[in-house]
Design a protein around this motif. Sequence first.
Motif, mmCIF file in Angstrom:
data_model
loop_
_atom_site.group_PDB
_atom_site.id
_atom_site.type_symbol
_atom_site.label_atom_id
_atom_site.label_comp_id
_atom_site.label_asym_id
_atom_site.label_seq_id
_atom_site.Cartn_x
_atom_site.Cartn_y
_atom_site.Cartn_z
ATOM 1 N N GLU A 116 0.810 -1.228 0.000
ATOM 2 C CA GLU A 116 0.000 0.000 0.000
ATOM 3 C C GLU A 116 0.836 1.268 0.000
ATOM 4 O O GLU A 116 0.523 2.226 -0.699
ATOM 5 C CB GLU A 116 -0.931 0.012 1.217
ATOM 6 N N ASP A 117 1.915 1.288 0.795
ATOM 7 C CA ASP A 117 2.729 2.497 0.860
ATOM 8 C C ASP A 117 3.473 2.747 -0.451
ATOM 9 O O ASP A 117 3.725 3.890 -0.822
ATOM 10 C CB ASP A 117 3.693 2.459 2.043
ATOM 11 N N HIS A 118 3.778 1.697 -1.215
ATOM 12 C CA HIS A 118 4.408 1.880 -2.521
ATOM 13 C C HIS A 118 3.403 2.466 -3.507
ATOM 14 O O HIS A 118 3.732 3.355 -4.300
ATOM 15 C CB HIS A 118 4.959 0.552 -3.052
ATOM 16 N N ALA A 174 0.890 4.299 -2.663
ATOM 17 C CA ALA A 174 0.679 5.688 -2.237
ATOM 18 C C ALA A 174 1.774 6.583 -2.806
ATOM 19 O O ALA A 174 1.508 7.707 -3.253
ATOM 20 C CB ALA A 174 0.653 5.778 -0.715
#
Length: 115
Positions: free
Chosen positions: A68-70, A72
Amino acid sequence: MVAHFRMSDLGALSYYIGIEVKQGKEALTLDATLYRSIVGGLSYLVHMRLDIVFTVGYVSHFMEDPQEDHWAMVKRLLRYIKGMVDQVIVFPKTNGSGLRLTVFSDADMAGDING
């Protein structure tokens, strides 16, 4: 000297050089998943947009299993590019001394253990 190789059945092909392979009854489909497709497109853009080189290089490390953070970070980068479409870099001429461009590089990506 003759080299001998042994073939083994590893099952149905599902990934090949980073591309998902879907095998159906009537066709074989190559699918470069959405994350890979977007980051791949961004990697072409870095030739004209040096301001995104680091970020594109960083997010490309997670092509195999983006979290998810990638995602984002990729979305933030796309918003940044959209907002900077009309921006240009200007190198003004100086008083006859010519253009002097100084560049600094951090080859180890600031010690980034994920890079």
